[in-house]
Scaffold this motif. Sequence first.
Motif, short mmCIF file in Angstrom:
data_model
loop_
_atom_site.label_atom_id
_atom_site.label_comp_id
_atom_site.label_asym_id
_atom_site.label_seq_id
_atom_site.Cartn_x
_atom_site.Cartn_y
_atom_site.Cartn_z
N LEU A 185 0.82 -1.21 0.00
CA LEU A 185 0.00 0.00 0.00
C LEU A 185 0.85 1.27 0.00
O LEU A 185 0.52 2.25 -0.67
CB LEU A 185 -0.93 0.00 1.21
N LEU A 186 1.97 1.26 0.74
CA LEU A 186 2.80 2.45 0.76
C LEU A 186 3.53 2.64 -0.56
O LEU A 186 3.65 3.77 -1.05
CB LEU A 186 3.81 2.38 1.92
N LYS A 187 3.98 1.56 -1.15
CA LYS A 187 4.66 1.66 -2.46
C LYS A 187 3.72 2.21 -3.52
O LYS A 187 4.12 3.01 -4.38
CB LYS A 187 5.18 0.28 -2.88
N ALA A 188 2.45 1.82 -3.45
CA ALA A 188 1.47 2.31 -4.42
C ALA A 188 1.21 3.80 -4.22
O ALA A 188 1.02 4.54 -5.19
CB ALA A 188 0.16 1.53 -4.29
N ALA A 189 1.23 4.25 -2.97
CA ALA A 189 0.93 5.65 -2.68
C ALA A 189 2.17 6.54 -2.75
O ALA A 189 2.05 7.75 -3.01
CB ALA A 189 0.31 5.77 -1.28
N GLN A 190 3.33 5.95 -2.53
CA GLN A 190 4.59 6.71 -2.51
C GLN A 190 5.67 5.88 -3.22
O GLN A 190 6.46 5.19 -2.59
CB GLN A 190 5.00 6.99 -1.05
N PRO A 191 5.73 5.94 -4.54
CA PRO A 191 6.60 5.05 -5.32
C PRO A 191 8.08 5.15 -4.98
O PRO A 191 8.82 4.18 -5.20
CB PRO A 191 6.32 5.49 -6.77
N ASP A 192 8.55 6.27 -4.46
CA ASP A 192 9.99 6.41 -4.20
C ASP A 192 10.41 5.86 -2.83
O ASP A 192 11.58 5.98 -2.43
CB ASP A 192 10.41 7.88 -4.30
N VAL A 193 9.49 5.22 -2.09
CA VAL A 193 9.81 4.72 -0.76
C VAL A 193 10.86 3.61 -0.84
O VAL A 193 10.92 2.85 -1.81
CB VAL A 193 8.54 4.20 -0.05
N GLU A 194 11.71 3.54 0.17
CA GLU A 194 12.70 2.48 0.28
C GLU A 194 12.49 1.74 1.59
O GLU A 194 12.27 2.36 2.62
CB GLU A 194 14.13 3.06 0.25
N PHE A 195 12.58 0.42 1.55
CA PHE A 195 12.48 -0.40 2.75
C PHE A 195 13.89 -0.89 3.08
O PHE A 195 14.43 -1.77 2.40
CB PHE A 195 11.50 -1.54 2.54
N VAL A 196 14.49 -0.26 4.10
CA VAL A 196 15.93 -0.43 4.32
C VAL A 196 16.27 -1.53 5.32
O VAL A 196 17.43 -1.93 5.42
CB VAL A 196 16.54 0.91 4.79
N ALA A 197 15.28 -2.02 6.06
CA ALA A 197 15.55 -3.09 7.02
C ALA A 197 14.25 -3.76 7.42
O ALA A 197 13.20 -3.12 7.48
CB ALA A 197 16.25 -2.54 8.27
N GLU A 198 14.34 -5.06 7.71
CA GLU A 198 13.22 -5.81 8.26
C GLU A 198 13.73 -6.71 9.38
O GLU A 198 14.71 -7.43 9.20
CB GLU A 198 12.53 -6.67 7.19
N GLN A 199 13.05 -6.66 10.51
CA GLN A 199 13.34 -7.54 11.62
C GLN A 199 12.07 -8.32 11.94
O GLN A 199 11.02 -7.73 12.17
CB GLN A 199 13.80 -6.75 12.84
N ALA A 200 12.17 -9.65 11.94
CA ALA A 200 10.99 -10.50 12.15
C ALA A 200 11.30 -11.55 13.23
O ALA A 200 11.52 -12.72 12.94
CB ALA A 200 10.59 -11.17 10.85
N PRO A 201 11.32 -11.14 14.49
CA PRO A 201 11.61 -12.10 15.57
C PRO A 201 10.45 -13.06 15.78
O PRO A 201 9.31 -12.76 15.45
CB PRO A 201 11.79 -11.19 16.79
N PRO A 202 10.73 -14.24 16.34
CA PRO A 202 9.65 -15.18 16.64
C PRO A 202 8.67 -14.58 17.66
O PRO A 202 9.08 -13.84 18.56
CB PRO A 202 10.38 -16.39 17.25
N LEU A 203 7.40 -14.90 17.52
CA LEU A 203 6.38 -14.40 18.44
C LEU A 203 6.70 -14.80 19.87
O LEU A 203 6.96 -15.97 20.17
CB LEU A 203 5.01 -14.95 18.04
N GLY A 204 6.74 -13.79 20.76
CA GLY A 204 6.98 -14.05 22.16
C GLY A 204 8.43 -14.28 22.53
O GLY A 204 8.75 -14.58 23.69
N LYS A 205 9.34 -14.13 21.57
CA LYS A 205 10.75 -14.42 21.84
C LYS A 205 11.67 -13.34 21.28
O LYS A 205 12.77 -13.62 20.81
CB LYS A 205 11.13 -15.78 21.25
#
Length: 399
Positions: A185-205
């Motif tokens: 949704l953000l890319k569609a609304a703001q095409p120049d956006v950059e996603f520079v990091a993702e952190q996906a820890p296990p739920l509850g840990k």
Amino acid sequence: MNTPRRALLAAAAGLVLAAGAQAQGTLKIGEINSYKAQPAFLEPYKKGMELAVDEINASGGLLGRKVELVIRDDNANPGEAVRAAEELLSREKVDVLMGGFLSNIGLALTDFAKQKKTFFLAGEPLTDKIVWADGNRYTYRLRASTYMQVAMLIPDVVAMKKKRWALVYPNYEYGQSAAASFKTLLKAAQPDVEFVAEQAPPLGKVDAGSVVQALADAKPDAIFNVLFGADLTKFVREGNTRGLFKGIEVASLLTGEPDYLDPLKDDAPNGWLVTGYPWYGIKTPEHEAFLKAYQAKFKDYPRLGSVVGYSAVKSIEAGVKKAGSTDSEKLVAAFSGLNVVTPFGPIVYRPEDHQSTMGAYVGRTKNVDGKGVMVDFRYMDGAKFLPSAAEVKKLRPAD
């Protein structure tokens, strides 16, 4: 009196007694949830259900029968949730099945409903798959989904004019779904956006130190957060300690819910864009009536879980009344287009995808005397953040 006539009268009396006993029996709502694993949300949720049941029974019950909750804990395990559902139907003989908190468990129960051809109301699980990719004839869902809540945030997110975004989310269905919707949704609304990091820890840990450091190293302009519960508390406290949030914007799902905001206490953040539940500031007639009744019964203020539990049971009440039965096929038909009055106002269960139009509140967080609250909030009608019937046909398999 001759013997045949006596036998006939005895048989007739037996039928009358049996019918009377059935009318006097309870109407059982079977409910499955992760009570031990997610108490912050689900203890208030249970209270909300109990308030709704009290109101229904005080007004005469349903179909001439008192309503009874039969509750099972799934231990945050999809397999146990399915076993509990089997037991509720086969041994407890429940009339209606509802529940679910974690999205992976919601999906397991959704599939169970399909296989058993039994009606199921998913109250809380937020993954879009429940009503779209994995949707089926027998499952309806109450709460605004991940897609809906992300879409509610996007206009304000775009207005931030931040280019470099980092994401943090729990690594299971709900978190993955929310992150995917945000990026799309953000890319569609703001095409120049950059996603520079993702952190996906296990739920509850969550290892809050390493997560915060990784996000800081990416030097984002803004962060999209999907953590909740104890994970959120650890993340915010570590982020405050290390100065992660200074000078950057944060958009955060669910953080404005008192279920998760209250435990932060002095660490409650200022200025985060959130979805939540400002119970102290909602002045609609529906909410004021709910708030008064809830406080009178429990001597406490409601959380978002309270609203969801209450509204789920009220939905069952409306559906059973419309169907005139607890038969699954009749309930499926009754829920299609069903109107329900909730503490958030009237909602409708859409025929095209079985999603309700319940919305959410969007606002900013503020730390007031060591307690987090929502300010500058507004209610976002869920109906405005759902795809059209034509779009749903592409997202959802035919029933």
